[in-house]
Design a protein around this motif. Structure first.
Motif, PDB file in Angstrom:
ATOM      1  N   MET A   1       0.069   3.414 -16.830  1.00 43.03           N
ATOM      2  CA  MET A   1      -0.404   3.430 -15.448  1.00 43.03           C
ATOM      3  C   MET A   1      -0.226   4.849 -14.899  1.00 43.03           C
ATOM      4  SD  MET A   1       0.773   0.833 -12.362  1.00 43.03           S
ATOM      5  CE  MET A   1       1.555  -0.199 -13.561  1.00 43.03           C
ATOM      6  N   ASN A   2      -1.298   5.390 -14.313  1.00 42.61           N
ATOM      7  CA  ASN A   2      -1.200   6.762 -13.800  1.00 42.61           C
ATOM      8  C   ASN A   2      -0.568   6.808 -12.399  1.00 42.61           C
ATOM      9  OD1 ASN A   2      -3.218   6.440 -11.742  1.00 42.61           O
ATOM     10  ND2 ASN A   2      -4.833   6.762 -13.241  1.00 42.61           N
ATOM     11  N   ASN A   3      -0.248   8.020 -11.960  1.00 42.51           N
ATOM     12  CA  ASN A   3       0.438   8.213 -10.668  1.00 42.51           C
ATOM     13  C   ASN A   3      -0.377   7.698  -9.487  1.00 42.51           C
ATOM     14  OD1 ASN A   3       2.648   9.308 -11.913  1.00 42.51           O
ATOM     15  ND2 ASN A   3       2.044  11.432 -11.568  1.00 42.51           N
ATOM     16  N   LYS A   4      -1.714   7.891  -9.553  1.00 44.51           N
ATOM     17  CA  LYS A   4      -2.566   7.405  -8.461  1.00 44.51           C
ATOM     18  C   LYS A   4      -2.449   5.894  -8.327  1.00 44.51           C
ATOM     19  CE  LYS A   4      -6.306   9.968  -9.574  1.00 44.51           C
ATOM     20  NZ  LYS A   4      -7.722  10.227  -9.757  1.00 44.51           N
ATOM     21  N   THR A   5      -2.462   5.201  -9.467  1.00 50.09           N
ATOM     22  CA  THR A   5      -2.371   3.742  -9.439  1.00 50.09           C
ATOM     23  C   THR A   5      -1.020   3.297  -8.885  1.00 50.09           C
ATOM     24  OG1 THR A   5      -3.873   3.611 -11.336  1.00 50.09           O
ATOM     25  CG2 THR A   5      -2.589   1.645 -10.837  1.00 50.09           C
ATOM     26  N   VAL A   6       0.046   3.945  -9.302  1.00 53.50           N
ATOM     27  CA  VAL A   6       1.389   3.615  -8.798  1.00 53.50           C
ATOM     28  C   VAL A   6       1.445   3.816  -7.286  1.00 53.50           C
ATOM     29  CG1 VAL A   6       3.831   4.282  -8.845  1.00 53.50           C
ATOM     30  CG2 VAL A   6       2.551   4.076 -10.992  1.00 53.50           C
ATOM     31  N   GLU A   7       0.937   4.947  -6.797  1.00 55.98           N
ATOM     32  CA  GLU A   7       0.928   5.222  -5.361  1.00 55.98           C
ATOM     33  C   GLU A   7       0.107   4.168  -4.611  1.00 55.98           C
ATOM     34  OE1 GLU A   7       0.309   9.138  -2.755  1.00 55.98           O
ATOM     35  OE2 GLU A   7      -1.560   8.433  -3.661  1.00 55.98           O
ATOM     36  N   THR A   8      -1.030   3.776  -5.177  1.00 62.89           N
ATOM     37  CA  THR A   8      -1.880   2.767  -4.548  1.00 62.89           C
ATOM     38  C   THR A   8      -1.142   1.442  -4.428  1.00 62.89           C
ATOM     39  OG1 THR A   8      -3.917   3.827  -5.294  1.00 62.89           O
ATOM     40  CG2 THR A   8      -4.041   1.462  -4.824  1.00 62.89           C
ATOM     41  N   ILE A   9      -0.482   1.004  -5.499  1.00 63.36           N
ATOM     42  CA  ILE A   9       0.257  -0.259  -5.488  1.00 63.36           C
ATOM     43  C   ILE A   9       1.379  -0.205  -4.450  1.00 63.36           C
ATOM     44  CG2 ILE A   9       1.784  -1.782  -6.821  1.00 63.36           C
ATOM     45  CD1 ILE A   9       0.134  -0.854  -9.331  1.00 63.36           C
ATOM     46  N   GLU A  10       2.174   0.864  -4.485  1.00 64.23           N
ATOM     47  CA  GLU A  10       3.304   0.986  -3.553  1.00 64.23           C
ATOM     48  C   GLU A  10       2.839   1.008  -2.101  1.00 64.23           C
ATOM     49  OE1 GLU A  10       5.353   4.474  -4.960  1.00 64.23           O
ATOM     50  OE2 GLU A  10       6.372   3.352  -6.565  1.00 64.23           O
ATOM     51  N   THR A  11       1.771   1.742  -1.820  1.00 64.99           N
ATOM     52  CA  THR A  11       1.271   1.849  -0.441  1.00 64.99           C
ATOM     53  C   THR A  11       0.717   0.512   0.038  1.00 64.99           C
ATOM     54  OG1 THR A  11       0.768   4.192  -0.784  1.00 64.99           O
ATOM     55  CG2 THR A  11      -0.300   3.109   1.087  1.00 64.99           C
ATOM     56  N   ALA A  12      -0.051  -0.171  -0.805  1.00 60.66           N
ATOM     57  CA  ALA A  12      -0.626  -1.463  -0.411  1.00 60.66           C
ATOM     58  C   ALA A  12       0.475  -2.496  -0.166  1.00 60.66           C
ATOM     59  CB  ALA A  12      -1.598  -1.957  -1.476  1.00 60.66           C
ATOM     60  N   GLU A  13       1.478  -2.528  -1.044  1.00 60.97           N
ATOM     61  CA  GLU A  13       2.587  -3.472  -0.849  1.00 60.97           C
ATOM     62  C   GLU A  13       3.341  -3.185   0.442  1.00 60.97           C
ATOM     63  OE1 GLU A  13       4.711  -3.114  -4.572  1.00 60.97           O
ATOM     64  OE2 GLU A  13       3.615  -4.817  -5.425  1.00 60.97           O
ATOM     65  N   LYS A  14       3.566  -1.907   0.742  1.00 62.38           N
ATOM     66  CA  LYS A  14       4.242  -1.513   1.980  1.00 62.38           C
ATOM     67  C   LYS A  14       3.396  -1.905   3.192  1.00 62.38           C
ATOM     68  CE  LYS A  14       7.605   0.571   4.165  1.00 62.38           C
ATOM     69  NZ  LYS A  14       8.917  -0.056   4.218  1.00 62.38           N
ATOM     70  N   TRP A  15       2.083  -1.701   3.085  1.00 58.12           N
ATOM     71  CA  TRP A  15       1.170  -2.029   4.176  1.00 58.12           C
ATOM     72  C   TRP A  15       1.254  -3.522   4.503  1.00 58.12           C
ATOM     73  CZ3 TRP A  15      -2.708  -4.653   6.395  1.00 58.12           C
ATOM     74  CH2 TRP A  15      -3.426  -4.031   7.423  1.00 58.12           C
ATOM     75  N   VAL A  16       1.234  -4.362   3.462  1.00 62.85           N
ATOM     76  CA  VAL A  16       1.320  -5.819   3.668  1.00 62.85           C
ATOM     77  C   VAL A  16       2.653  -6.181   4.318  1.00 62.85           C
ATOM     78  CG1 VAL A  16       1.438  -8.055   2.497  1.00 62.85           C
ATOM     79  CG2 VAL A  16      -0.300  -6.384   1.817  1.00 62.85           C
ATOM     80  N   GLU A  17       3.733  -5.586   3.833  1.00 62.51           N
ATOM     81  CA  GLU A  17       5.063  -5.850   4.402  1.00 62.51           C
ATOM     82  C   GLU A  17       5.100  -5.483   5.885  1.00 62.51           C
ATOM     83  OE1 GLU A  17       9.401  -3.729   4.051  1.00 62.51           O
ATOM     84  OE2 GLU A  17       8.277  -3.972   2.187  1.00 62.51           O
ATOM     85  N   LEU A  18       4.605  -4.296   6.229  1.00 61.51           N
ATOM     86  CA  LEU A  18       4.609  -3.849   7.630  1.00 61.51           C
ATOM     87  C   LEU A  18       3.681  -4.703   8.488  1.00 61.51           C
ATOM     88  CD1 LEU A  18       4.602  -0.004   6.976  1.00 61.51           C
ATOM     89  CD2 LEU A  18       6.493  -1.346   7.934  1.00 61.51           C
ATOM     90  N   SER A  19       2.555  -5.111   7.923  1.00 64.65           N
ATOM     91  CA  SER A  19       1.618  -5.974   8.639  1.00 64.65           C
ATOM     92  C   SER A  19       2.266  -7.328   8.946  1.00 64.65           C
ATOM     93  CB  SER A  19       0.354  -6.162   7.799  1.00 64.65           C
ATOM     94  OG  SER A  19      -0.477  -7.135   8.366  1.00 64.65           O
ATOM     95  N   ASN A  20       2.943  -7.904   7.964  1.00 60.23           N
ATOM     96  CA  ASN A  20       3.630  -9.180   8.181  1.00 60.23           C
ATOM     97  C   ASN A  20       4.694  -9.058   9.270  1.00 60.23           C
ATOM     98  OD1 ASN A  20       2.157 -10.632   6.290  1.00 60.23           O
ATOM     99  ND2 ASN A  20       3.662 -10.385   4.658  1.00 60.23           N
ATOM    100  N   GLN A  21       5.311  -7.887   9.378  1.00 61.81           N
ATOM    101  CA  GLN A  21       6.345  -7.644  10.396  1.00 61.81           C
ATOM    102  C   GLN A  21       5.736  -7.230  11.738  1.00 61.81           C
ATOM    103  OE1 GLN A  21       8.629  -4.482   8.624  1.00 61.81           O
ATOM    104  NE2 GLN A  21       9.511  -5.804   7.054  1.00 61.81           N
TER     105      GLN A  21
END
Length: 131
Positions: A1-21
């Motif tokens: 998995m490349n760095n772009k993909t890792v950043e995309t996954i981490e950012t999307a997961e954080k976005w969902v967490e913040l949205s839920n909050q």
């Protein structure tokens, strides 16, 4: 998995967490001020203030079931639960949320009822599943 993909996954997961909050300050830090948005009520470009109103109005909690990601795109298969103002459940459904993340910020967000639609717009497929 490349760095772009890792950043995309981490950012999307954080976005969902913040949205839920409903953490609008946190969301504004990882969301472009010109967010392209596709949802059940149409297509548009919204700023941070409009994003806050959208989050409040939707009153949606998302729980991720599966992830498909490559480079700047991710599709999250999610259990969506829409709540009434008194936090009773208004409705539930499986949704397919597409994010495009560039430089740690969400620039595109779309929600679909079918995985095929999410895959079509993101260019992802079953081979891009993240375990």
């Amino acid at each position: 998995m490349n760095n772009k993909t890792v950043e995309t996954i981490e950012t999307a997961e954080k976005w969902v967490e913040l949205s839920n909050q409903k953490n609008l300050e946190g969301l504004s830090k990882i969301t472009s001020n010109e967010l392209e948005l596709i949802g059940p009520k149409g297509i548009g470009v919204i700023n941070h203030q409009e994003l806050g109103k959208w989050i409040e109005r939707a009153n949606l909690q998302l729980a991720t079931i599966e992830k498909y990601a490559k480079d700047h795109y991710i599709v999250l298969v999610q259990q969506g639960t829409w709540l009434n103002d008194d936090d009773t459940i208004k409705g539930q459904a499986i949704v397919f949320t597409v994010f495009k993340v560039v430089d740690g910020q969400v620039h595109f967000l779309a929600r679909y009822d079918k995985k095929e639609e999410a895959f079509k717009i993101s260019g992802l497929n079953d081979e891009d599943k993240i375990n």
